[in-house]
Design an enzyme around this catalytic site. Sequence first.
Site, PDB file in Angstrom:
ATOM      1  N   GLU A  45       1.060  -1.171   0.314  1.00 40.14           N
ATOM      2  CA  GLU A  45      -0.774   0.072   0.383  1.00 40.14           C
ATOM      3  C   GLU A  45       0.543   1.124  -0.007  1.00 40.14           C
ATOM      4  O   GLU A  45       1.777   1.823   1.084  1.00 40.14           O
ATOM      5  CB  GLU A  45      -0.672  -0.090   1.217  1.00 40.14           C
ATOM      6  N   ARG A  49       0.869  11.042   0.624  1.00 32.46           N
ATOM      7  CA  ARG A  49       0.917  11.512   1.144  1.00 32.46           C
ATOM      8  C   ARG A  49       1.551  12.038   1.474  1.00 32.46           C
ATOM      9  O   ARG A  49       2.061  13.213   1.875  1.00 32.46           O
ATOM     10  CB  ARG A  49       0.633  11.165   3.185  1.00 32.46           C
ATOM     11  N   THR A  73      -4.638   5.976   2.039  1.00 32.21           N
ATOM     12  CA  THR A  73      -4.857   7.397   2.296  1.00 32.21           C
ATOM     13  C   THR A  73      -5.724   8.079   1.002  1.00 32.21           C
ATOM     14  O   THR A  73      -5.203   9.313   0.497  1.00 32.21           O
ATOM     15  CB  THR A  73      -4.023   8.241   2.360  1.00 32.21           C
ATOM     16  N   LYS A 133     -11.005  -1.900   6.882  1.00 31.23           N
ATOM     17  CA  LYS A 133      -9.841  -1.323   7.649  1.00 31.23           C
ATOM     18  C   LYS A 133     -10.374  -1.240   8.879  1.00 31.23           C
ATOM     19  O   LYS A 133     -11.210  -0.389   8.766  1.00 31.23           O
ATOM     20  CB  LYS A 133      -8.539  -0.304   6.785  1.00 31.23           C
TER      21      LYS A 133
HETATM   22  C1  3PG Z   1      -1.096   5.238   8.681  1.00 33.20           C
HETATM   23  O1  3PG Z   1      -1.813   5.911   9.863  1.00 33.20           O
HETATM   24  O2  3PG Z   1       0.373   5.075   8.380  1.00 33.20           O
HETATM   25  C2  3PG Z   1      -0.912   3.994   8.524  1.00 33.20           C
HETATM   26  O3  3PG Z   1      -2.324   3.200   9.549  1.00 33.20           O
HETATM   27  C3  3PG Z   1      -0.348   2.753   9.147  1.00 33.20           C
HETATM   28  O4  3PG Z   1       0.425   3.418  10.358  1.00 33.20           O
HETATM   29  P1  3PG Z   1       1.076   2.600  11.337  1.00 33.20           P
HETATM   30  O5  3PG Z   1       2.483   3.958  10.914  1.00 33.20           O
HETATM   31  O6  3PG Z   1       1.533   2.839  12.952  1.00 33.20           O
HETATM   32  O7  3PG Z   1       1.968   1.272  11.089  1.00 33.20           O
END
Ligand code: 3PG
Length: 212
Positions: A45, A49, A73, A133
């Site tokens: 994934e 961002r 995201t 999710k």
């Molecule tokens: C995020 O919000 O970046 C993802 O859900 C991953 O979360 P993490 O960095 O806590 O694994």
Amino acid sequence: MSDKNAKLLSVLKLQPVVPVLIIDDVKTAVPLARALVAGGLKAIEITLRTPAALEAIRAVANEVEGAVAGAGTILNAAQFEAAVEAGSQFIVSPGTTQELIDAASDSDIPLLPGAATASEVMGLREEGYEVLKFFPAEQAGGAAYLKSLSSPLASTLFCPTGGISLANARDYLSLPNVVCVGGSWVAPKDLVARGDWAGIEKLAAEAAALKG
Ligand code: 3PG
């Protein structure tokens, strides 16, 4: 189960951990994805961002054999469409809006929509979603919370993400309603910055060996 839910499930079942990536430099995308695939993590994934994200998805989708490139995201229809156009084979969102549901229903590419409460899960069930999710997993109540949804909402499966690491992944993977977990720990920023692909492959292999 609908075809789209089944398609999503088949991607998520490739491995116990879906790497969640924030790509700052598009040049790192291909070697990083190759290291993850070599370690056993095929579904990847890439979060929207950073300005490099769409180009990174395109590069991984086109150049990394064995990878299943996905986009994370995703917050709106325009991002959904751009991510699909770049070659994403699955789409992940932190929560859910009607706009996203409409965009997903117009597409063959499956959406893994975010939910954190029983009501959100029920709303998504009404829209036909059976695989969700759970986000932000640790902060929203962790494995104990998700376990308590497993009986009343028994037919819903989850990929919990947020605050998960090698240390607590098994707590989730052992639950009957968890397919896989998501996490960024397999691609730490410092290892990516110094191009330590062997180190990342090792982290991926550790994650790929996790069982419930
Ligand atoms: C995020 O919000 O970046 C993802 O859900 C991953 O979360 P993490 O960095 O806590 O694994």
